[in-house]
Design a protein around this motif. Sequence first.
Motif, PDB file in Angstrom:
ATOM      1  N   ILE A 293       0.837  -1.197   0.000  1.00 39.77           N
ATOM      2  CA  ILE A 293       0.000   0.000   0.000  1.00 39.77           C
ATOM      3  C   ILE A 293       0.876   1.252   0.000  1.00 39.77           C
ATOM      4  CG2 ILE A 293      -1.660   1.348   1.351  1.00 39.77           C
ATOM      5  CD1 ILE A 293      -2.965  -0.991   0.033  1.00 39.77           C
ATOM      6  N   ARG A 294       1.916   1.243   0.811  1.00 37.05           N
ATOM      7  CA  ARG A 294       2.821   2.402   0.881  1.00 37.05           C
ATOM      8  C   ARG A 294       3.557   2.615  -0.441  1.00 37.05           C
ATOM      9  NH1 ARG A 294       5.291   1.155   6.945  1.00 37.05           N
ATOM     10  NH2 ARG A 294       3.469   1.907   8.106  1.00 37.05           N
ATOM     11  N   LEU A 295       3.960   1.509  -1.060  1.00 36.23           N
ATOM     12  CA  LEU A 295       4.632   1.611  -2.352  1.00 36.23           C
ATOM     13  C   LEU A 295       3.694   2.182  -3.400  1.00 36.23           C
ATOM     14  CD1 LEU A 295       7.012   1.034  -4.253  1.00 36.23           C
ATOM     15  CD2 LEU A 295       6.127  -1.292  -4.528  1.00 36.23           C
ATOM     16  N   MET A 296       2.446   1.717  -3.423  1.00 33.07           N
ATOM     17  CA  MET A 296       1.461   2.251  -4.366  1.00 33.07           C
ATOM     18  C   MET A 296       1.293   3.753  -4.172  1.00 33.07           C
ATOM     19  SD  MET A 296      -1.550  -0.570  -4.031  1.00 33.07           S
ATOM     20  CE  MET A 296      -1.155  -2.307  -3.997  1.00 33.07           C
ATOM     21  N   ASN A 297       1.183   4.156  -2.927  1.00 32.05           N
ATOM     22  CA  ASN A 297       1.013   5.584  -2.642  1.00 32.05           C
ATOM     23  C   ASN A 297       2.210   6.393  -3.111  1.00 32.05           C
ATOM     24  OD1 ASN A 297      -1.503   5.220  -1.418  1.00 32.05           O
ATOM     25  ND2 ASN A 297      -0.619   4.899   0.607  1.00 32.05           N
ATOM     26  N   ALA A 298       3.407   5.872  -2.831  1.00 31.82           N
ATOM     27  CA  ALA A 298       4.626   6.601  -3.196  1.00 31.82           C
ATOM     28  C   ALA A 298       4.754   6.748  -4.706  1.00 31.82           C
ATOM     29  CB  ALA A 298       5.848   5.884  -2.620  1.00 31.82           C
ATOM     30  N   VAL A 299       4.493   5.661  -5.434  1.00 33.13           N
ATOM     31  CA  VAL A 299       4.597   5.698  -6.896  1.00 33.13           C
ATOM     32  C   VAL A 299       3.542   6.630  -7.486  1.00 33.13           C
ATOM     33  CG1 VAL A 299       4.345   4.325  -9.001  1.00 33.13           C
ATOM     34  CG2 VAL A 299       5.653   3.423  -7.080  1.00 33.13           C
ATOM     35  N   ARG A 300       2.304   6.504  -7.007  1.00 33.46           N
ATOM     36  CA  ARG A 300       1.221   7.331  -7.536  1.00 33.46           C
ATOM     37  C   ARG A 300       1.434   8.810  -7.214  1.00 33.46           C
ATOM     38  NH1 ARG A 300      -2.202   5.298  -4.773  1.00 33.46           N
ATOM     39  NH2 ARG A 300      -2.373   6.954  -3.239  1.00 33.46           N
TER      40      ARG A 300
ATOM     41  N   LYS B 194       8.403  -0.589 -10.588  1.00 34.99           N
ATOM     42  CA  LYS B 194       8.272  -0.546 -12.047  1.00 34.99           C
ATOM     43  C   LYS B 194       6.906  -1.080 -12.480  1.00 34.99           C
ATOM     44  CE  LYS B 194      11.986  -1.645 -14.345  1.00 34.99           C
ATOM     45  NZ  LYS B 194      12.449  -0.434 -15.071  1.00 34.99           N
ATOM     46  N   TYR B 195       6.493  -2.230 -11.888  1.00 35.53           N
ATOM     47  CA  TYR B 195       5.182  -2.801 -12.197  1.00 35.53           C
ATOM     48  C   TYR B 195       4.071  -1.861 -11.749  1.00 35.53           C
ATOM     49  CZ  TYR B 195       7.412  -7.312 -13.179  1.00 35.53           C
ATOM     50  OH  TYR B 195       8.176  -8.308 -13.713  1.00 35.53           O
ATOM     51  N   MET B 196       4.243  -1.261 -10.568  1.00 39.35           N
ATOM     52  CA  MET B 196       3.223  -0.366 -10.045  1.00 39.35           C
ATOM     53  C   MET B 196       3.062   0.850 -10.949  1.00 39.35           C
ATOM     54  SD  MET B 196       1.280  -0.820  -7.486  1.00 39.35           S
ATOM     55  CE  MET B 196       2.281  -1.891  -6.463  1.00 39.35           C
ATOM     56  N   CYS B 197       4.174   1.377 -11.406  1.00 39.48           N
ATOM     57  CA  CYS B 197       4.139   2.534 -12.297  1.00 39.48           C
ATOM     58  C   CYS B 197       3.494   2.160 -13.631  1.00 39.48           C
ATOM     59  CB  CYS B 197       5.560   3.051 -12.505  1.00 39.48           C
ATOM     60  SG  CYS B 197       5.639   4.718 -13.158  1.00 39.48           S
ATOM     61  N   THR B 198       3.788   0.967 -14.120  1.00 40.41           N
ATOM     62  CA  THR B 198       3.167   0.485 -15.359  1.00 40.41           C
ATOM     63  C   THR B 198       1.652   0.392 -15.203  1.00 40.41           C
ATOM     64  OG1 THR B 198       5.151  -0.798 -15.876  1.00 40.41           O
ATOM     65  CG2 THR B 198       3.132  -1.401 -17.031  1.00 40.41           C
ATOM     66  N   TYR B 199       1.218  -0.064 -14.030  1.00 42.26           N
ATOM     67  CA  TYR B 199      -0.211  -0.171 -13.756  1.00 42.26           C
ATOM     68  C   TYR B 199      -0.877   1.202 -13.834  1.00 42.26           C
ATOM     69  CZ  TYR B 199      -4.556  -0.782 -11.194  1.00 42.26           C
ATOM     70  OH  TYR B 199      -5.874  -0.763 -10.832  1.00 42.26           O
TER      71      TYR B 199
ATOM     72  N   ILE C   3       6.340   7.449 -18.046  1.00 42.10           N
ATOM     73  CA  ILE C   3       7.297   6.776 -18.934  1.00 42.10           C
ATOM     74  C   ILE C   3       8.705   6.898 -18.380  1.00 42.10           C
ATOM     75  CG2 ILE C   3       8.352   6.855 -21.229  1.00 42.10           C
ATOM     76  CD1 ILE C   3       5.613   5.654 -21.340  1.00 42.10           C
ATOM     77  N   HIS C   4       9.047   8.102 -17.933  1.00 44.25           N
ATOM     78  CA  HIS C   4      10.390   8.339 -17.378  1.00 44.25           C
ATOM     79  C   HIS C   4      10.628   7.479 -16.136  1.00 44.25           C
ATOM     80  CE1 HIS C   4      13.998  10.463 -16.083  1.00 44.25           C
ATOM     81  NE2 HIS C   4      13.430  10.625 -14.891  1.00 44.25           N
ATOM     82  N   GLN C   5       9.619   7.367 -15.277  1.00 44.57           N
ATOM     83  CA  GLN C   5       9.798   6.611 -14.042  1.00 44.57           C
ATOM     84  C   GLN C   5       9.936   5.121 -14.308  1.00 44.57           C
ATOM     85  OE1 GLN C   5       7.327   7.478 -10.663  1.00 44.57           O
ATOM     86  NE2 GLN C   5       7.105   9.617 -11.218  1.00 44.57           N
ATOM     87  N   ILE C   6       9.182   4.591 -15.265  1.00 44.30           N
ATOM     88  CA  ILE C   6       9.298   3.164 -15.583  1.00 44.30           C
ATOM     89  C   ILE C   6      10.729   2.843 -16.013  1.00 44.30           C
ATOM     90  CG2 ILE C   6       8.598   1.376 -17.229  1.00 44.30           C
ATOM     91  CD1 ILE C   6       5.800   2.616 -17.179  1.00 44.30           C
ATOM     92  N   VAL C   7      11.304   3.739 -16.779  1.00 43.49           N
ATOM     93  CA  VAL C   7      12.683   3.542 -17.245  1.00 43.49           C
ATOM     94  C   VAL C   7      13.672   3.687 -16.093  1.00 43.49           C
ATOM     95  CG1 VAL C   7      14.482   4.454 -18.764  1.00 43.49           C
ATOM     96  CG2 VAL C   7      12.121   4.296 -19.579  1.00 43.49           C
ATOM     97  N   SER C   8      13.406   4.630 -15.176  1.00 42.07           N
ATOM     98  CA  SER C   8      14.380   4.947 -14.131  1.00 42.07           C
ATOM     99  C   SER C   8      14.347   3.979 -12.951  1.00 42.07           C
ATOM    100  CB  SER C   8      14.160   6.379 -13.611  1.00 42.07           C
ATOM    101  OG  SER C   8      12.877   6.513 -13.033  1.00 42.07           O
ATOM    102  N   TYR C   9      13.191   3.339 -12.691  1.00 42.37           N
ATOM    103  CA  TYR C   9      13.122   2.402 -11.561  1.00 42.37           C
ATOM    104  C   TYR C   9      13.957   1.161 -11.864  1.00 42.37           C
ATOM    105  CZ  TYR C   9       9.326   4.814  -9.090  1.00 42.37           C
ATOM    106  OH  TYR C   9       8.576   5.718  -8.391  1.00 42.37           O
ATOM    107  N   HIS C  10      14.739   0.725 -10.875  1.00 46.16           N
ATOM    108  CA  HIS C  10      15.560  -0.470 -11.043  1.00 46.16           C
ATOM    109  C   HIS C  10      14.878  -1.706 -10.456  1.00 46.16           C
ATOM    110  CE1 HIS C  10      18.867   1.917 -12.570  1.00 46.16           C
ATOM    111  NE2 HIS C  10      18.809   2.693 -11.497  1.00 46.16           N
ATOM    112  N   GLN C  11      14.109  -1.518  -9.391  1.00 45.21           N
ATOM    113  CA  GLN C  11      13.414  -2.646  -8.772  1.00 45.21           C
ATOM    114  C   GLN C  11      12.119  -2.940  -9.521  1.00 45.21           C
ATOM    115  OE1 GLN C  11      13.168  -1.022  -4.739  1.00 45.21           O
ATOM    116  NE2 GLN C  11      14.676  -2.531  -4.077  1.00 45.21           N
ATOM    117  N   SER C  12      11.758  -4.218  -9.537  1.00 46.91           N
ATOM    118  CA  SER C  12      10.582  -4.622 -10.320  1.00 46.91           C
ATOM    119  C   SER C  12       9.273  -4.132  -9.707  1.00 46.91           C
ATOM    120  CB  SER C  12      10.550  -6.143 -10.463  1.00 46.91           C
ATOM    121  OG  SER C  12      10.508  -6.764  -9.190  1.00 46.91           O
ATOM    122  N   SER C  13       9.153  -4.102  -8.368  1.00 45.65           N
ATOM    123  CA  SER C  13       7.879  -3.741  -7.728  1.00 45.65           C
ATOM    124  C   SER C  13       7.412  -2.336  -8.096  1.00 45.65           C
ATOM    125  CB  SER C  13       7.988  -3.894  -6.208  1.00 45.65           C
ATOM    126  OG  SER C  13       8.155  -5.245  -5.863  1.00 45.65           O
TER     127      SER C  13
END
Length: 646
Positions: free
Chosen positions: A15-22, A406-411, A394-404
Amino acid sequence: MCQNIVGTENHVKSIRLMNAVRDRMKSTKRDIVITSGSFGEGLDMSGSDLDLMFVTAKDIEVYENDEDIKTDNNSSDVILSMETDDVKAGFAQLLVKHVKHTNPQNPCKYFEELNGKHYLSSALYKQYQLANTCSNSVIHGPCISDKEGMYDKAKCLHCRTWTSQASQWITRSNSSWPSYNVKQSIIKHGVLFVPIGVKGSPKEDIEWRISFSVGEKFLINTFTHTQLICYALLKILLKHVIATCIECENLLCSYFLKTIIFWISEELPQSIWKPENLIHCFMRCFSRLIYSVDYSVCLHYFIPENNLFENKIEGRAREILLGKLYTLHSYGWRCILFSDQISNIHVSMWMNHIEPHTLHTIELAKPVNSKLLYLAIEVSDSFEEDAIVYKRGIHQIVSYHQSSPKYMCTYYLSKLCGQYAQYVQLNSSRNNNKQQYKQYKSCLCTLLQNIYHDSVSGWLMLASFFYKAKQYSNALHIIAYSISKCTPEKVCLMDMSGSHFRFFDLQLSKKTSIVQLWKIMFIDSLKFAINSQLIPNELQMEIENGIHYISSIVYAYFLKMLCHYHLNNVIGCQDCLQTFQLVLAEKFLIENNRPLYSGAYNILGIALQLLGDNESARQAFMRSVDIYPNNEYNTAIKRLSFIGLM
């Protein structure tokens, strides 16, 4: 049992990761978005609302000391200075020091004059925010809220330096909590100002409350899972037991509970907050709450000079509250069983071991059934803002190194693309063939990125694109694929049943992420924006008054019928109509939501009218009105009047 309440540690982290990415995706140079409240802290509590803070990062700057102000080369439109004389601790007046008059928004409309000085008015600031939101909004404390109480949005100001009112907090604690690094992160952020003054103060309209929301988020994120469960249990006890008494309803709030846990966390070593000590820790927090009410003292964690209970908990109401608290305390930890939310979970789960796979199932199920998460993932309805967020995503998907992340940003980007593509002008008379082809390809590419957030709706938006382009065969192929995905184990918003839990147990591996789960199981509704270029012409009336949602399974059969209609395939139209009616009769994959269910009958009426069966169409429209008799949003009322004129 506690895993059912707050979820596992991994769920809270998700939940915290979702909030941070969003929040990072939606923040701009002008406004920084912060998901706050319990959900922002990782708690997805039943009955909670969504709290969002929008921090003005460019237009207005706040300074505590005049010597820090530099008007040269300052890009801010308004510069303010704090005044704390004759103001209650924890509040300030914001004196206008500099205004850039070239601002077309005219910030002077927020100002109020007092004794020859101009101050930024918290009351006028909120009124302006209210005027620029939908008609369904009201002022709620420092926030703008919807009338249903689903969200609170607060427009805040930022001071980059730490306030002197909280200077003693920096050196107060000699314990290991919070750590030096956490303290430095909190201090480095500074403080926020939210538009609300001291109730009853003669200068209430020009006072602002100093907010430590970001710092409090830092502190909550350092909690052990036991601390977090204690906090959640206190909140449940307050909301579902204490506040049910009319005399006690508005005396306590969750912020008081958070403050109490902060003080106790500073006093106790972190080693105490372990699962085996949960009952002891919970009862200690509960006892401290009783002590605070008994002595009418709850000191602000950062500014102890501010007694949060001052002029709030007193008189007969205090005596009633105190009596209720003592009665509950006499039951020990079992007092929480007076909450329906807790008593529905078997008490043996307190002490019994839960199978890891069961915990994983609970962890995956909670976000699918989460009202707050659904509200939080809704994207902006502004084309300009969508375009900015799209590029940032788009920039964040490219810049994130961890998969979690990256997937959240893609969502989130997938959700956004479905909205962003709806503003592309596909058939503008101003465009030549080359420009039209370029926009066609751009829209198509965007929609191909819109298929990663659920099983069906992204594909249907792509089918809608081909329908608008009069490529009916392509649309029908995609619709057929979408309908094949509409199987009984799929989940609509907050509509999970026992069969879905069994499907988790049978089908999902322990490594399945939340994003993968949504892609496999979730069926979202289609969200059509105002002036959408992708909605069929037959549904243009639906978006005249705002955003329009349509159940995916309903839209699939309606769009399929439209394609056959334009291909002059009478048998295909009749087959679609019969299946459509069967879907409605069975409520198959139609959310338990009145506007959506009503909209399904409205669309059935449109289909019947298109095929020339006006009497059946009339009955469908009347059924729609019976389910949801809303003149503003249900166009079935207007369509009935049109039938009456025929």
